[in-house]
Motif scaffolding. Structure first.
Motif, short mmCIF file in Angstrom:
data_model
loop_
_atom_site.label_atom_id
_atom_site.label_comp_id
_atom_site.label_asym_id
_atom_site.label_seq_id
_atom_site.Cartn_x
_atom_site.Cartn_y
_atom_site.Cartn_z
N ALA A 97 -5.15 9.57 9.42
CA ALA A 97 -6.03 9.64 10.59
C ALA A 97 -6.41 11.09 10.88
CB ALA A 97 -5.32 9.01 11.78
N GLU A 98 -6.92 11.34 12.09
CA GLU A 98 -7.29 12.70 12.50
C GLU A 98 -6.11 13.63 12.27
OE1 GLU A 98 -9.78 15.65 14.17
OE2 GLU A 98 -10.25 13.57 13.69
N PRO A 99 -6.31 14.72 11.53
CA PRO A 99 -5.18 15.62 11.22
C PRO A 99 -4.57 16.23 12.48
CG PRO A 99 -7.07 16.08 9.80
CD PRO A 99 -7.55 15.15 10.88
N ASN A 100 -3.27 16.43 12.44
CA ASN A 100 -2.56 17.15 13.50
C ASN A 100 -2.82 16.55 14.88
OD1 ASN A 100 -1.62 19.09 11.58
ND2 ASN A 100 -3.61 20.10 11.70
N THR A 101 -2.77 15.22 14.95
CA THR A 101 -3.09 14.51 16.19
C THR A 101 -2.14 13.33 16.35
OG1 THR A 101 -5.42 15.11 15.97
CG2 THR A 101 -4.91 13.30 17.46
N TRP A 102 -1.71 13.10 17.61
CA TRP A 102 -0.83 11.98 17.91
C TRP A 102 -1.62 10.77 18.38
CZ3 TRP A 102 3.94 12.23 16.28
CH2 TRP A 102 4.61 13.47 16.20
N ILE A 137 -5.19 12.43 20.80
CA ILE A 137 -6.62 12.30 20.54
C ILE A 137 -7.44 12.49 21.82
CG2 ILE A 137 -6.57 9.77 20.76
CD1 ILE A 137 -8.72 11.84 18.28
N TYR A 138 -6.95 12.02 22.96
CA TYR A 138 -7.62 12.20 24.25
C TYR A 138 -7.90 13.68 24.52
CZ TYR A 138 -8.01 11.74 29.42
OH TYR A 138 -8.40 11.79 30.74
N ASP A 139 -6.93 14.55 24.20
CA ASP A 139 -7.06 15.98 24.48
C ASP A 139 -8.23 16.61 23.72
OD1 ASP A 139 -4.65 15.97 26.03
OD2 ASP A 139 -3.48 16.10 24.16
N ARG A 140 -8.57 16.05 22.57
CA ARG A 140 -9.60 16.67 21.73
C ARG A 140 -11.00 16.56 22.32
NH1 ARG A 140 -7.85 18.88 17.38
NH2 ARG A 140 -5.84 18.29 16.44
N PHE A 141 -11.16 15.76 23.38
CA PHE A 141 -12.47 15.62 24.02
C PHE A 141 -12.53 16.30 25.38
CE2 PHE A 141 -12.04 12.13 21.06
CZ PHE A 141 -13.29 12.05 20.46
N ALA A 142 -11.47 17.00 25.80
CA ALA A 142 -11.40 17.58 27.14
C ALA A 142 -12.01 18.98 27.16
CB ALA A 142 -9.97 17.62 27.62
N GLU A 143 -12.86 19.24 28.17
CA GLU A 143 -13.55 20.51 28.30
C GLU A 143 -13.50 21.00 29.74
OE1 GLU A 143 -17.13 19.76 25.01
OE2 GLU A 143 -17.57 19.84 27.16
N LEU A 145 -8.54 22.98 24.24
CA LEU A 145 -7.70 23.31 23.08
C LEU A 145 -8.11 24.64 22.44
CD1 LEU A 145 -7.45 19.82 21.30
CD2 LEU A 145 -5.91 20.83 23.00
N ASN A 146 -9.11 25.30 22.99
CA ASN A 146 -9.57 26.59 22.48
C ASN A 146 -8.58 27.67 22.92
OD1 ASN A 146 -10.83 29.11 22.09
ND2 ASN A 146 -12.88 28.24 22.37
N THR A 147 -7.73 28.10 22.01
CA THR A 147 -6.66 29.03 22.38
C THR A 147 -7.19 30.44 22.65
OG1 THR A 147 -6.20 29.37 20.02
CG2 THR A 147 -4.85 27.75 21.19
#
Length: 365
Positions: A163-168, A258-264, A272-274
């Motif tokens: 699935a999506e790499p490095n994602t729970w 996966i939810y976190d990957r769409f948060a802005e 997630l932009n460090t």
């Protein structure tokens, strides 16, 4: 007392195609571990194709509270099903009813309402793997001004190599994606998701007609809401008001859900932009508490059913555990067809549909 009930649900089609269950899991000495209570006694399982982690205490993830006003707003399931139905979907829920409320057992009318809520969710989900739910009739905190109506959570989260790499993902979502009943491979675990419903709350309306009277909370709506978290409306973002620090990530490598990957933030910068939001940091706390223009979900399918606009998430000025980030904005979506996933629910309010925005979010995930 424990009873099992297998429910073969009606077949529909809707926007979402995979079952996604409620996300959040353990942190093993990570930067974010201070924010969640974790069950360190549950072992981590590592396989060639997946890693399986335990989940944290449900009370730290999401709960739903009443706001003690009468909304007099109702949407029945049949009002929305035809709007989104395209062709047949199918799924199977297996429910274990567990009584943990002293001598009080699950009322039959509560079971009927619980199963009706699952039938509504069936019109939006598809999986060849049964979803196993432990439904707890239990005493939850209820004090003047604050009362927990229900809570829900997964038993495990899973990282898949396919699935999506490095994602729970949650265990039920991973099962649907792989076609494997993953819970069968876990010793001492029988369920994909646990749901707590408050047996001490005295003003439940157990009817299924979406006609909740003044002063009562619609039980079907609360079950729909909690199952909604179970199918994906949650991320790993968390915050500490004392230190004013925000963080995210689960497992030894601080991986997001996966939810976190769409948060802005309000400017369209990913949380997630460090470079903008080191993990953990005070910058991320400011973003999660709405100080960077709000918090939004930005997925193509969610935008397509929201007039091309990003979806505003609940981000009060102080982090509210169990409410912040894991809900749609209370003010923006009140008295709309997307009102189900707000952080609080009114009396005389019933919405028997997840709403198009949530279906779009499911499709994005």
């Amino acid at each position: 007392m424990r009873n099992s009930y297998s429910l073969n649900l009606r077949k529909y089609r809707a926007l979402a195609s995979l079952i996604l269950l409620f996300f959040i899991a353990p942190l093993h000495e990570t930067a974010s571990a201070q924010f969640l209570k974790l069950d360190s006694d549950i072992p981590v399982i590592e396989r060639e194709d997946m890693i399986i982690y335990p989940a944290p205490d449900m009370g730290d993830i999401c709960s739903l509270e009443p706001d003690h006003t009468d909304a007099h707003y109702f949407i029945r399931s049949e009002d929305m099903t035809a709007k989104w139905m395209m062709d047949a979907r199918s799924s199977n829920f297996e429910i274990d009813y567990v009584d943990s409320c002293g001598s009080e057992t699950w009322p039959q009318e509560a079971r009927t309402a619980f199963e009706y809520a699952l039938q509504i969710w069936e019109s939006h989900l598809q999986s060849t793997v049964p979803i196993r739910i432990r439904a707890n009739w239990v005493s939850l905190e209820c004090i003047p001004g604050r009362c927990t109506l229900g809570s829900a959570g997964p038993t495990r989260i899973v990282q898949l190599t396919s699935a999506e790499p490095n994602t729970w993902y949650t265990i039920a979502q991973a099962s649907a994606m792989t076609g494997q009943n993953i819970v069968d491979s876990i010793e001492d675990e029988e369920h994909d998701i646990r749901i707590n419903m408050n047996c001490d709350f005295n003003n439940w309306y157990f009817g299924t007609d979406a006609n909740t009277p003044s002063g009562f909370i619609d039980f079907v709506t609360v079950v729909l809401h909690e199952v909604g978290h179970g199918i994906g409306f949650i991320g790993s973002m968390n915050a500490n008001n004392d230190t004013q620090s925000g963080g995210y990530g689960l497992g030894q490598n601080n991986l997001p859900i996966i939810y976190d990957r769409f948060a802005e933030d309000g400017n369209g910068t990913s949380l997630l932009n460090t470079n903008s939001y080191p993990n953990p940091s005070s910058n991320l706390y400011q973003a999660l508490t709405g100080q960077r223009g709000g918090v939004f979900f930005n997925g193509l399918d969610a935008l397509s059913v929201n007039s091309g606009q990003r979806v505003r998430l609940f981000a009060p000025s102080e982090w509210d555990p169990g409410s912040s980030y894991a809900h749609l904005d209370q003010a923006t979506y009140s008295n709309t067809e997307n009102a189900l996933m707000r952080p609080s629910v009114q009396n005389a309010f019933a919405i028997h549909t997840p709403g198009p925005i949530f279906c779009g979010m499911l499709s994005d995930w």
